[in-house]
Enzyme design. Sequence first.
Site, PDB file in Angstrom:
ATOM      1  N   GLU A 294     -16.716   5.304   1.962  1.00 43.38           N
ATOM      2  CA  GLU A 294     -15.784   5.160   3.078  1.00 43.38           C
ATOM      3  C   GLU A 294     -14.335   5.104   2.598  1.00 43.38           C
ATOM      4  O   GLU A 294     -13.679   4.065   2.679  1.00 43.38           O
ATOM      5  CB  GLU A 294     -16.125   3.895   3.882  1.00 43.38           C
ATOM      6  CG  GLU A 294     -17.453   3.975   4.597  1.00 43.38           C
ATOM      7  CD  GLU A 294     -17.934   2.620   5.112  1.00 43.38           C
ATOM      8  OE1 GLU A 294     -18.950   2.609   5.821  1.00 43.38           O
ATOM      9  OE2 GLU A 294     -17.292   1.598   4.796  1.00 43.38           O
ATOM     10  N   PRO A 295     -13.791   6.203   2.087  1.00 44.21           N
ATOM     11  CA  PRO A 295     -12.381   6.212   1.679  1.00 44.21           C
ATOM     12  C   PRO A 295     -11.455   6.177   2.885  1.00 44.21           C
ATOM     13  O   PRO A 295     -11.729   6.797   3.912  1.00 44.21           O
ATOM     14  CB  PRO A 295     -12.248   7.538   0.922  1.00 44.21           C
ATOM     15  CG  PRO A 295     -13.299   8.409   1.540  1.00 44.21           C
ATOM     16  CD  PRO A 295     -14.442   7.498   1.876  1.00 44.21           C
ATOM     17  N   ARG A 334       3.017  -4.776   4.416  1.00 45.23           N
ATOM     18  CA  ARG A 334       2.328  -4.952   3.139  1.00 45.23           C
ATOM     19  C   ARG A 334       3.161  -5.694   2.093  1.00 45.23           C
ATOM     20  O   ARG A 334       2.619  -6.543   1.367  1.00 45.23           O
ATOM     21  CB  ARG A 334       1.864  -3.600   2.587  1.00 45.23           C
ATOM     22  CG  ARG A 334       0.775  -2.939   3.422  1.00 45.23           C
ATOM     23  CD  ARG A 334       0.230  -1.690   2.735  1.00 45.23           C
ATOM     24  NE  ARG A 334      -0.529  -2.026   1.544  1.00 45.23           N
ATOM     25  CZ  ARG A 334      -0.126  -1.787   0.291  1.00 45.23           C
ATOM     26  NH1 ARG A 334       1.044  -1.204   0.077  1.00 45.23           N
ATOM     27  NH2 ARG A 334      -0.873  -2.129  -0.729  1.00 45.23           N
ATOM     28  N   CYS A 365      14.694 -11.050  12.064  1.00 43.00           N
ATOM     29  CA  CYS A 365      15.281 -12.372  11.852  1.00 43.00           C
ATOM     30  C   CYS A 365      14.345 -13.193  10.975  1.00 43.00           C
ATOM     31  O   CYS A 365      13.699 -14.145  11.424  1.00 43.00           O
ATOM     32  CB  CYS A 365      15.507 -13.045  13.210  1.00 43.00           C
ATOM     33  SG  CYS A 365      16.494 -14.526  13.119  1.00 43.00           S
TER      34      CYS A 365
END
Length: 437
Positions: A294-295, A334, A365
């Site tokens: 499952e790439p 990320r 902010c």
Amino acid sequence: MAQLMENVDTIPSDRSCPLPTHLLPQTHEVVDDKLLVGGCDLIELAGEFGTPLFVYDETHMRSRCQEAVAAFGDGVAYASKAFLCRAMARLAHSEGMCIDVATGGELHTALTADVPAHRLVLHGNNKSTAELRAAILADVGRIVVDSFDELSRLETLHAETGIRPKVLLRFTPGVEAHTHEYITTGVDDTKFGFTVSNGLAAAAMEQAQKSHSVEVLGIHAHIGSQVFAIKSFAKAVAVIAETAQPFNVQEISIGGGLGVAYVVGEKAPTITEWGDMIRIACEQAGVTAKITAEPGRSIVADAAITLYTVGTIKEITDIRTYVAVDGGMSDNPRPVLYGSGYEAFLPRATKARRPKVVTVVGKHCESGDLLVRDATVPEDIRVGDILATPVTGAYGHSMGSNYNKVPRPAVLFVSKGDARPVIRRETYDDMLASDLD
């Protein structure tokens, strides 16, 4: 295997060098120092469609899908959590991939993209009864069972529907994948699956195979994400093969998690190399079951570039230079979540050296709103420039948010000189659609 890892050292480690081409999408070309992807000038795309903007190389993604099918065969599934919209679902399906969905929302997206239900694999560590019911009634190809509670829910749904879904059981092999702790899933201490080392995996398989509510086809395993040491997958295969041996399963999925290069100095194994490693490991372990995978990240990550407009440059003498752009943690969380590294460059000067060290920040902010902590860029960077971050096709848009009520960016697929919007830019009114006053 050692040779693969040695290749990391062959990539220039001088981050002031021009951006290495292996971090760019497959169809990239440089014309008069300007970067084109899919035959489209990135500066012109930013002017036409605005920024922030995700630009995906369609040819690149199709090529990666084809490579995955060649490596693992017809059962290989695209892990749609990396990036999903209806156009992406159609693309993966058209290139022969199944699609892995992890929620009711991902299931709905794939089905409304006219992907046949039998080409879908439903994941999730806490699937609701409603999600399982929807998958069963749609007749999805596989449900990956993650817990004893889920087996109980499937018993109840069988009594309600009379349907006996095909399932894989997710086993936790206890393999350390040497990646960030938040994306490590194969060790014993994880919320996912049935643990092999304490006997729960074997007990779950015995219970499921005796059940009249499910049809057990095999085993699923996943050791983590952004994995460079593909020998870790071989270790997982050995553990799963030994555990599976008494149960005569038809299928084994080794999941996804293959890493990609994000920054100067990194080089990742290819999908083909990954597939070869798995095939050899299975042969050595005596596995005769069908092997699937499952790439996700390795299909889309380096297919995309995010474009921003520089709005503010703030130099703090002897401390740091901040370059603020019109996006941030809302379109790429990320760096904040995992400390992930990225490169930055100016598509107007693609081949220019990047000696100036700056911190690229967003407009939110939040002091932690960082995109690239120590980016290297050309000395002549200025307000109004289009700044690009490459390798942003996975877990940027899909993990994005509306923090500070910032609309999500548009997404383009580019190919052969054509730019096709597949997700339009959100408006302020879009964000109020569910607001009940």
